[in-house]
Design an enzyme around this catalytic site. Sequence first.
Site, PDB file in Angstrom:
ATOM      1  NE  ARG A 148     -10.487   6.866  -3.936  1.00  0.00           N
ATOM      2  CZ  ARG A 148     -11.778   7.067  -4.166  1.00  0.00           C
ATOM      3  NH1 ARG A 148     -12.163   7.897  -5.110  1.00  0.00           N
ATOM      4  NH2 ARG A 148     -12.683   6.422  -3.456  1.00  0.00           N
ATOM      5  NE  ARG A 178      -4.257  -1.450   0.089  1.00  0.00           N
ATOM      6  CZ  ARG A 178      -5.379  -1.331   0.810  1.00  0.00           C
ATOM      7  NH1 ARG A 178      -5.587  -0.291   1.569  1.00  0.00           N
ATOM      8  NH2 ARG A 178      -6.309  -2.251   0.716  1.00  0.00           N
ATOM      9  CG  ASP A 223      -8.788  -3.571  -4.370  1.00  0.00           C
ATOM     10  OD1 ASP A 223      -8.220  -2.907  -3.484  1.00  0.00           O
ATOM     11  OD2 ASP A 223      -9.559  -4.521  -4.123  1.00  0.00           O
ATOM     12  NE  ARG A 254      -7.655   5.354   1.980  1.00  0.00           N
ATOM     13  CZ  ARG A 254      -8.453   4.470   2.560  1.00  0.00           C
ATOM     14  NH1 ARG A 254      -9.692   4.768   2.818  1.00  0.00           N
ATOM     15  NH2 ARG A 254      -7.988   3.279   2.896  1.00  0.00           N
ATOM     16  CE1 TYR A 280     -12.853  -7.636   1.979  1.00  0.00           C
ATOM     17  CE2 TYR A 280     -11.211  -9.254   1.304  1.00  0.00           C
ATOM     18  CZ  TYR A 280     -11.581  -8.183   2.091  1.00  0.00           C
ATOM     19  OH  TYR A 280     -10.696  -7.657   2.991  1.00  0.00           O
TER      20      TYR A 280
END
Length: 355
Positions: free
Chosen positions: A47, A34, A84, A38, A161
């Site tokens: 973004r 990562r 992702d 952010r 998921y």
Amino acid sequence: MDERKAPGTMPPEKKLLRALAGLETEGVPVWMMRQAGRYLPEYRKVRADAGSFLDLCYTPELAEEVTLQPIRRYGFDAAILFSDILVVPDALGQKVAFKEGEGPVLEPITDEAGLAALGSPARVTEHLRPVYETVSRLSNSLPREVTLIGFAGAPWTVATYMVGGRGSPDQAAAKLWAYRAPDEFQKLIDILVEATVEHLSAQVEAGAEVVQIFDTWAGSLPELSFERFALRPVKAIRELLQARFPGLPVIAFPRGAGAMAARYFRETGVRGLSLDTGVSPGWARDNLQQLGCLQGNLDPLLLVAGGDEMRRQARHILETLGNGPFIFNLGHGIVPQTPPEHVGELVKLVQDWRP
Ligand code: CP3
């Protein structure tokens, strides 16, 4: 000659590829899971302009830009494609959305009818063409000493998921399906093995030099299910990939695998094993490092805290594992509240360290 197209024919020059090949390196290579995201103001700007998170993943110029941001700032030894793990269910036709402050939300698949409604795993690459265009752009724009890493989620983690419809602390929905009807659940795993091989192969064809398989939830499975749903699928993916690309370095991240990491490393046959924060570096040196290259495993929260404690624990990892083969990384991804200057300080500490 292009070492990327004929892996294994000449000793590689890039530091990260040398570590994965078990060769000596001048200093320890470093990148961070990562590393784009952010915590970086320049990421938040792109973004905000991109619209949705998936739009960012599927717009090659923007995905290329955010992949390059941490390379420009810190001089990492590797860039990881910005994408992702959930683009695979998206490409299989399951509805996937990333909701602000909530994380990923999917329309859950809970039975064979749900499996039957999925698209063909052999064709996920059609939907994911923009991702491969990002890889191919990066392969031209990255500094020559930087290794390009492609990635995918491991079947078990992606399945948690797909079945749960969102992240969950206990992966209960996927586990219950796997325990109540293992052969039916296996069908989902098989679909994901095939889709993942296609997706990773297309990344390698576009220029990825290494691939990493993220099994974030591997550690929640008991031994017999771990063997069947975590170890075996990743072994199959590794074998199928290397049948197409002999010598391709594969790194796996079986987070939380504990002592099963040793069997996992040996039996999957991956070249690199990424360690979570819970693994003792000394134990890893004595039980895992003879099997291949290790990667890890500073607590991402030490990177948030910074200071003496971050430096002390980073040095402990380097002093224990730094004789190699080793790649410095975190035990899990960088979190959004990380001060960017702590990342710069840690990268410099690793770059300056010598055994
Ligand atoms: O820099 C990099 O590491 C490359 C990009 C990358 C992302 N996700 C971008 C991302 C990678 C390698 C991943 C892997 C991933 N995605 C995993 C496995 C590794 C891990 O962290 O455990 C998992 C489980 C996912 C699924 C996922 N994607 C979740 C649970 C979330 C929400 C949590 C969060 O951090 O927001 C995402 C969203 C996501 N993926 C973001 C980023 C930068 C944040 C979304 C945003 O910017 O709005």
